[in-house]
Design a protein around this motif. Sequence first.
Motif, PDB file in Angstrom:
ATOM      1  N   SER A   4      86.608  60.660  55.165  1.00 57.46           N
ATOM      2  CA  SER A   4      86.443  59.545  54.246  1.00 57.46           C
ATOM      3  C   SER A   4      86.078  58.304  55.041  1.00 57.46           C
ATOM      4  O   SER A   4      86.585  58.087  56.139  1.00 57.46           O
ATOM      5  N   PRO A  32      79.667  56.779  47.156  1.00 48.57           N
ATOM      6  CA  PRO A  32      79.759  58.244  47.117  1.00 48.57           C
ATOM      7  C   PRO A  32      81.222  58.653  47.183  1.00 48.57           C
ATOM      8  O   PRO A  32      82.094  57.853  47.554  1.00 48.57           O
ATOM      9  N   ASP A  33      81.511  59.892  46.847  1.00 50.79           N
ATOM     10  CA  ASP A  33      82.889  60.389  46.840  1.00 50.79           C
ATOM     11  C   ASP A  33      83.560  60.297  48.206  1.00 50.79           C
ATOM     12  O   ASP A  33      84.777  60.195  48.298  1.00 50.79           O
ATOM     13  N   SER A  34      82.758  60.313  49.268  1.00 56.80           N
ATOM     14  CA  SER A  34      83.318  60.306  50.628  1.00 56.80           C
ATOM     15  C   SER A  34      83.597  58.901  51.151  1.00 56.80           C
ATOM     16  O   SER A  34      83.894  58.730  52.332  1.00 56.80           O
ATOM     17  N   LYS A 170      73.252  52.067  45.006  1.00 54.22           N
ATOM     18  CA  LYS A 170      73.854  53.390  45.203  1.00 54.22           C
ATOM     19  C   LYS A 170      73.258  54.071  46.437  1.00 54.22           C
ATOM     20  O   LYS A 170      73.970  54.669  47.238  1.00 54.22           O
ATOM     21  N   GLU A 171      71.953  53.959  46.613  1.00 58.08           N
ATOM     22  CA  GLU A 171      71.287  54.526  47.792  1.00 58.08           C
ATOM     23  C   GLU A 171      71.785  53.854  49.070  1.00 58.08           C
ATOM     24  O   GLU A 171      71.990  54.514  50.092  1.00 58.08           O
ATOM     25  N   LEU A 174      75.313  55.144  49.925  1.00 60.83           N
ATOM     26  CA  LEU A 174      75.243  56.494  50.477  1.00 60.83           C
ATOM     27  C   LEU A 174      74.725  56.446  51.915  1.00 60.83           C
ATOM     28  O   LEU A 174      75.271  57.108  52.805  1.00 60.83           O
ATOM     29  N   THR A 177      77.425  55.107  54.256  1.00 58.99           N
ATOM     30  CA  THR A 177      78.445  56.139  54.462  1.00 58.99           C
ATOM     31  C   THR A 177      77.955  57.183  55.464  1.00 58.99           C
ATOM     32  O   THR A 177      78.659  57.524  56.423  1.00 58.99           O
ATOM     33  N   ASN A 178      76.742  57.683  55.264  1.00 58.15           N
ATOM     34  CA  ASN A 178      76.181  58.690  56.174  1.00 58.15           C
ATOM     35  C   ASN A 178      75.975  58.131  57.579  1.00 58.15           C
ATOM     36  O   ASN A 178      76.243  58.816  58.570  1.00 58.15           O
TER      37      ASN A 178
END
Length: 193
Positions: A4, A32-34, A170-171, A174, A177-178
């Motif tokens: 996470s 994102p969920d993570s 949103k992009e 993500l 996060t990545n």
Amino acid sequence: MNESVKILGIAGSLRKGSYNRAALRSAQKLLPDSARMEIFELDGIPPFNQDLETQPPSAVSEMKSEIRSADAILFVTPEYNYSVPGVLKNAIDWASRPHGDNAWDGKPAAIMGASIGMFGTARAQYHLRQIFVYLNMYALNRPEVMIPSAADKFDATGNLVDEDTRKRIKELMLALTNWTLRLKYTQKKLAAA
């Protein structure tokens, strides 16, 4: 990788009805969920005073602690006079001082911003990227999220109503996060080598 990512969100505006604060709240909902995000408000941060940097006010100590516990930072900045607002620069200065105690060091970071003008904070975002170089922050290059004509993108209560902007935020979340997970993985590999 099932890790996470903890993101700390900071808006560079104190105005209650700020489009940038509204954009930050929207980003928090589009993770994102993570990932998870905490928001740190800059309202209680006093003007930087180098005489106090080794024993900073409690609001500054709290901010530095929040920065250190985060895996990544999301800055949401307005643009004032072709640059970042003073309140954001002030917070950056506090958290990077004294020399050798830079809370920003090594943090992945993303930027977005909203403006009623047509440039959507582009100049402030590029200036913030310059500041990252000295702070040793790892700026996410893409996607860029500049929200022009913000009055048309949010309703009267600060809810994001523009679908294209929602998609771009949103992009960005993500990608941050990545990017953060990739940097964590690389650091672990290097430490094990």
